[in-house]
Motif scaffolding. Sequence first.
Motif, PDB file in Angstrom:
ATOM      1  N   GLU A   1       0.939  -1.190   0.015  1.00 38.30           N
ATOM      2  CA  GLU A   1       0.059  -0.097   0.061  1.00 38.30           C
ATOM      3  C   GLU A   1       0.738   1.302  -0.129  1.00 38.30           C
ATOM      4  N   THR A   2       1.965   1.252   0.309  1.00 36.70           N
ATOM      5  CA  THR A   2       3.169   2.257   0.082  1.00 36.70           C
ATOM      6  C   THR A   2       4.123   1.947  -1.026  1.00 36.70           C
ATOM      7  N   GLY A   3       4.140   0.891  -1.657  1.00 39.54           N
ATOM      8  CA  GLY A   3       5.195   0.775  -2.710  1.00 39.54           C
ATOM      9  C   GLY A   3       4.515   1.011  -4.026  1.00 39.54           C
ATOM     10  N   PRO A   4       5.563   0.439  -5.215  1.00 38.12           N
ATOM     11  CA  PRO A   4       5.084   0.823  -6.288  1.00 38.12           C
ATOM     12  C   PRO A   4       3.708   0.564  -7.052  1.00 38.12           C
ATOM     13  N   TYR A   5       3.172   1.285  -7.550  1.00 38.62           N
ATOM     14  CA  TYR A   5       1.971   1.163  -8.334  1.00 38.62           C
ATOM     15  C   TYR A   5       0.603   1.400  -7.108  1.00 38.62           C
ATOM     16  N   ALA A   6       0.952   1.461  -5.860  1.00 37.63           N
ATOM     17  CA  ALA A   6      -0.313   1.762  -4.975  1.00 37.63           C
ATOM     18  C   ALA A   6      -1.062   3.014  -5.343  1.00 37.63           C
ATOM     19  N   ALA A   7      -0.513   4.273  -5.547  1.00 33.20           N
ATOM     20  CA  ALA A   7      -1.075   5.317  -5.975  1.00 33.20           C
ATOM     21  C   ALA A   7      -1.708   5.106  -7.474  1.00 33.20           C
ATOM     22  N   SER A   8      -1.250   4.212  -8.289  1.00 35.26           N
ATOM     23  CA  SER A   8      -1.635   4.349  -9.682  1.00 35.26           C
ATOM     24  C   SER A   8      -2.861   3.112  -9.892  1.00 35.26           C
ATOM     25  N   ILE A   9      -2.598   2.228 -10.357  1.00 36.63           N
ATOM     26  CA  ILE A   9      -3.204   0.925 -10.563  1.00 36.63           C
ATOM     27  C   ILE A   9      -3.897   0.371  -9.107  1.00 36.63           C
ATOM     28  N   GLY A  10      -3.170   0.523  -8.093  1.00 36.78           N
ATOM     29  CA  GLY A  10      -3.590  -0.224  -6.676  1.00 36.78           C
ATOM     30  C   GLY A  10      -4.646   0.758  -6.410  1.00 36.78           C
ATOM     31  N   LYS A  11      -4.889   2.077  -6.719  1.00 33.63           N
ATOM     32  CA  LYS A  11      -5.931   2.851  -6.414  1.00 33.63           C
ATOM     33  C   LYS A  11      -7.127   2.878  -7.296  1.00 33.63           C
ATOM     34  N   HIS A  12      -6.426   3.088  -8.586  1.00 29.25           N
ATOM     35  CA  HIS A  12      -7.742   3.259  -9.552  1.00 29.25           C
ATOM     36  C   HIS A  12      -8.039   2.115 -10.283  1.00 29.25           C
ATOM     37  N   PHE A  13      -7.492   1.099 -10.453  1.00 32.35           N
ATOM     38  CA  PHE A  13      -7.782  -0.113 -11.044  1.00 32.35           C
ATOM     39  C   PHE A  13      -7.399  -1.306 -10.242  1.00 32.35           C
ATOM     40  N   PRO A  14      -7.984  -1.653  -9.085  1.00 30.89           N
ATOM     41  CA  PRO A  14      -7.552  -2.725  -8.226  1.00 30.89           C
ATOM     42  C   PRO A  14      -8.017  -3.994  -8.694  1.00 30.89           C
ATOM     43  N   GLU A  15      -8.988  -4.040  -9.631  1.00 29.56           N
ATOM     44  CA  GLU A  15      -9.320  -5.455 -10.064  1.00 29.56           C
ATOM     45  C   GLU A  15      -9.890  -5.364 -11.600  1.00 29.56           C
ATOM     46  N   VAL A  16      -9.227  -5.969 -12.550  1.00 26.50           N
ATOM     47  CA  VAL A  16      -9.453  -5.806 -14.021  1.00 26.50           C
ATOM     48  C   VAL A  16     -10.048  -7.033 -14.418  1.00 26.50           C
ATOM     49  N   THR A  17     -11.195  -6.793 -15.039  1.00 26.41           N
ATOM     50  CA  THR A  17     -12.098  -7.911 -15.523  1.00 26.41           C
ATOM     51  C   THR A  17     -12.055  -7.747 -16.983  1.00 26.41           C
TER      52      THR A  17
END
Length: 347
Positions: free
Chosen positions: A45-61
């Motif tokens: 939650e503080t590492g790479p991609y947390a602020a991008s895909i982790g925040k905005h697209f956490p599950e891609v179907t």
Amino acid sequence: MGDFEPNDLDRRIWAEELDAFVPAKVFDVHTHIYRWAFNINPDKETGPYAASIGKHFPEVTKELADAVDAAMMPGRQIERLGFPFPFAGKCDFEASNIYVAAEMEKAQDSAALMMVHPGMNEGDILETLRRTGAIGLKPYLVYATNGDPPEASITDFLPEHQIALADRLGLIVMMHISKRKAISDPDNISEIRRLSEKYPRVRWILAHCARSYSSWAIEKAAASLRGLPNVWYDTSTVCESDALDALYTGVGVDRVMYGSDDMIGPVRGKYIAFGYAWAFLSDSNHSLNLGHCDSRMTYIRYEQLRAMKRGARQLGLTEQQRNALFHDTARDLVDAARADVRAYMGS
């Protein structure tokens, strides 16, 4: 989920610049299908991609990918090659590979790659291929065994025994080249040439224009790579028209395929090149004075499509070449790999 609905700026760029360029049928050869939950790093939650895909697209179907495409490329029929997101450090490979295969199975004309790490043996890979129906491999430099991933050789994160298996089955390999000089590094050039010649049934895709976010890398490498019959390139997230021009003219537009790198493509911003470097520019990581203009940013995908179009100006792409760039080359590649894998698995 991220806000990917187009605003008036996006709609203008699509209508005035891109609508006439993008054909009716599109095969996206570079789509990440994943769950943020497969990132099992304790500090995720503080590492790479947390602020991008982790925040905005956490599950891609598959459904989300379709919705993004419908919003950004309206009226197009989209097929895709999907594979997991390679979370650095600890990643749930098994869950990632099962998930992407299940999502891609929803679309008859799409296909999946399995993500691999150097510790997987032949039995591991074959079992997953049989279980999932994947038609290729997705290695990544963050899993390199050399102790310095940014300077990893190809076989540091895709060992040769895995390449030999890919050759036997006729698999696609989605390759993100490492090293700070990218594809222009002499070791990368010699290794691609050696491996493509030694293993002629491997179908290599060199991602991100062979990781040439500006023209200098592919300009230096193209003469050595042109003519390799089992090497292709995707355009994912490359936003500089000079890079696309150098790729089209250097290796031949018939070796190039469209890829979105979603869910990176729907993010607003642009990959910019300077000197021998490149970086992602967004509305939150700069201090530029932009009061003289419309300072809003559009999607990375639109900046990439602009570059694909402008980079082709001197070629004057025919309708047939545009159809191949956006669909036909990838369709043929995926169909051939699928047929070879099925024939092997059925033997």
